[in-house]
Motif scaffolding. Structure first.
Motif, PDB file in Angstrom:
ATOM      1  N   PRO A   4      30.951  87.331  93.475  1.00 35.32           N
ATOM      2  CA  PRO A   4      29.966  86.717  92.722  1.00 35.32           C
ATOM      3  C   PRO A   4      29.270  87.984  91.836  1.00 35.32           C
ATOM      4  CG  PRO A   4      29.358  86.006  94.989  1.00 35.32           C
ATOM      5  CD  PRO A   4      30.336  86.863  94.927  1.00 35.32           C
ATOM      6  N   LYS A   5      28.790  87.701  90.526  1.00 36.78           N
ATOM      7  CA  LYS A   5      27.997  88.736  89.974  1.00 36.78           C
ATOM      8  C   LYS A   5      27.003  89.585  90.578  1.00 36.78           C
ATOM      9  CE  LYS A   5      29.114  86.050  85.744  1.00 36.78           C
ATOM     10  NZ  LYS A   5      28.564  85.338  84.976  1.00 36.78           N
ATOM     11  N   GLY A   6      26.340  88.696  91.297  1.00 37.85           N
ATOM     12  CA  GLY A   6      25.169  89.410  92.066  1.00 37.85           C
ATOM     13  C   GLY A   6      25.598  90.097  93.313  1.00 37.85           C
ATOM     14  N   ALA A   7      26.748  90.441  93.542  1.00 34.43           N
ATOM     15  CA  ALA A   7      27.088  90.927  94.869  1.00 34.43           C
ATOM     16  C   ALA A   7      26.583  92.411  94.975  1.00 34.43           C
ATOM     17  CB  ALA A   7      28.578  90.937  95.121  1.00 34.43           C
ATOM     18  N   PRO A   8      26.009  92.827  96.228  1.00 32.09           N
ATOM     19  CA  PRO A   8      25.440  94.018  96.234  1.00 32.09           C
ATOM     20  C   PRO A   8      26.510  95.222  96.148  1.00 32.09           C
ATOM     21  CG  PRO A   8      25.124  92.834  98.294  1.00 32.09           C
ATOM     22  CD  PRO A   8      26.229  91.831  97.615  1.00 32.09           C
ATOM     23  N   LEU A  24      34.135  90.397  89.262  1.00 32.54           N
ATOM     24  CA  LEU A  24      32.970  89.807  89.530  1.00 32.54           C
ATOM     25  C   LEU A  24      33.019  88.373  88.694  1.00 32.54           C
ATOM     26  CD1 LEU A  24      30.753  93.034  89.372  1.00 32.54           C
ATOM     27  CD2 LEU A  24      31.559  91.652  91.459  1.00 32.54           C
ATOM     28  N   HIS A  25      32.788  87.381  89.039  1.00 30.77           N
ATOM     29  CA  HIS A  25      32.668  85.898  88.636  1.00 30.77           C
ATOM     30  C   HIS A  25      31.903  84.932  89.111  1.00 30.77           C
ATOM     31  CE1 HIS A  25      34.380  82.951  85.920  1.00 30.77           C
ATOM     32  NE2 HIS A  25      34.223  82.053  86.868  1.00 30.77           N
ATOM     33  N   GLY A  26      31.120  84.491  88.573  1.00 31.02           N
ATOM     34  CA  GLY A  26      30.230  83.302  89.355  1.00 31.02           C
ATOM     35  C   GLY A  26      28.935  84.005  89.662  1.00 31.02           C
ATOM     36  N   ASP A  27      28.183  82.974  89.855  1.00 28.33           N
ATOM     37  CA  ASP A  27      26.707  83.412  90.499  1.00 28.33           C
ATOM     38  C   ASP A  27      26.518  83.309  92.128  1.00 28.33           C
ATOM     39  OD1 ASP A  27      25.573  84.039  87.776  1.00 28.33           O
ATOM     40  OD2 ASP A  27      25.358  81.608  87.463  1.00 28.33           O
ATOM     41  N   GLU A  31      31.511  79.675  93.341  1.00 31.41           N
ATOM     42  CA  GLU A  31      32.191  79.620  91.970  1.00 31.41           C
ATOM     43  C   GLU A  31      33.140  80.984  91.865  1.00 31.41           C
ATOM     44  OE1 GLU A  31      28.713  80.543  89.325  1.00 31.41           O
ATOM     45  OE2 GLU A  31      27.832  78.375  89.778  1.00 31.41           O
ATOM     46  N   SER A  32      32.944  81.881  92.926  1.00 31.60           N
ATOM     47  CA  SER A  32      33.890  82.972  92.876  1.00 31.60           C
ATOM     48  C   SER A  32      35.193  82.294  93.626  1.00 31.60           C
ATOM     49  CB  SER A  32      33.493  83.995  93.845  1.00 31.60           C
ATOM     50  OG  SER A  32      32.245  84.767  93.222  1.00 31.60           O
ATOM     51  N   LEU A  33      34.842  81.638  94.567  1.00 30.66           N
ATOM     52  CA  LEU A  33      36.159  81.237  95.340  1.00 30.66           C
ATOM     53  C   LEU A  33      37.118  80.198  94.476  1.00 30.66           C
ATOM     54  CD1 LEU A  33      37.676  80.712  97.930  1.00 30.66           C
ATOM     55  CD2 LEU A  33      35.954  78.726  98.448  1.00 30.66           C
ATOM     56  N   GLU A  34      36.295  79.176  93.530  1.00 31.36           N
ATOM     57  CA  GLU A  34      36.945  78.244  92.605  1.00 31.36           C
ATOM     58  C   GLU A  34      37.636  79.311  91.538  1.00 31.36           C
ATOM     59  OE1 GLU A  34      35.712  75.358  89.337  1.00 31.36           O
ATOM     60  OE2 GLU A  34      34.482  75.251  91.049  1.00 31.36           O
ATOM     61  N   TYR A  35      37.180  80.451  91.285  1.00 31.18           N
ATOM     62  CA  TYR A  35      37.717  81.375  90.260  1.00 31.18           C
ATOM     63  C   TYR A  35      38.998  82.029  90.710  1.00 31.18           C
ATOM     64  CZ  TYR A  35      38.481  84.744  86.432  1.00 31.18           C
ATOM     65  OH  TYR A  35      39.301  85.305  85.419  1.00 31.18           O
TER      66      TYR A  35
END
Length: 189
Positions: A4-8, A24-27, A31-35
């Protein structure tokens, strides 16, 4: 590896240091898994599910075996749960060696997908709130992991954000350990 875009930043940098290409994709994780699945279909790359995969579950189950190597007498194990791979793996290992051991999963009340799945007797998608336990913030537990959790885990406990935060502070002050929210959930419980 899709995150996710907000990953540390520390997780991103650590993953890159192993030579991985981080996208980095999804919030949120889901969403990252789907991408990642979409990328796999487009590129033909090998897809490795981060938790709902027999080999991943077995690998995480080796932690349970290590516990037996290090401890002579185990009454209970308390483990954080998000997608369920870690909890399923540890629970299988513990119960196979000693069915009397109690195994508990702990999740943030802000993102309680395992609790919701148990209430509905199947994995469902939840609407999570923000949680400091971002490493276990999963909107839907895995199908395979849920089946193992149903069979081997004695109970699931939810902890509140304030309890997670206080536990992180406690570990820092008393034990000089800096842990992420996901890791603090077990002790918070």
């Amino acid at each position: 590896i899709v995150m996710p875009k907000g990953a540390p930043l520390s997780k991103i940098q650590a993953t890159q240091s192993y030579g991985a290409n981080v996208i980095l994709h999804g919030d949120v994780f889901d969403e990252s898994l789907e991408y990642a699945r979409k990328l796999q279909q487009e590129t033909g790359a090998t897809f490795v599910h981060p938790f709902d995969d027999p080999a991943v579950i077995a690998g995480q189950g080796t932690i349970g075996l290590e516990l037996f190597e290090q401890l002579d007498d185990i009454d209970a194990v308390v483990c954080p749960v998000g997608g369920g791979g870690l909890l399923a793996g540890i629970a299988i290992a513990m119960k196979q060696k000693n069915p009397a051991i109690r195994v508990y999963g702990v999740e943030s009340a802000a993102c309680a997908s395992t609790t919701a799945a148990k209430q509905h007797n199947q994995p469902i998608i939840i609407t999570p709130s923000n949680t400091i336990a971002d490493g276990i913030a999963v909107k839907r537990i895995g199908d395979l992991t849920f089946s193992y959790i149903q069979k081997y885990v004695d109970d699931i406990v939810c902890v509140e954000e304030t309890d997670i935060s206080r536990t992180m502070l406690y570990l820092l002050e008393r034990n000089k350990l800096l842990v992420e929210g996901s890791a603090a959930c077990s002790l918070a419980a």
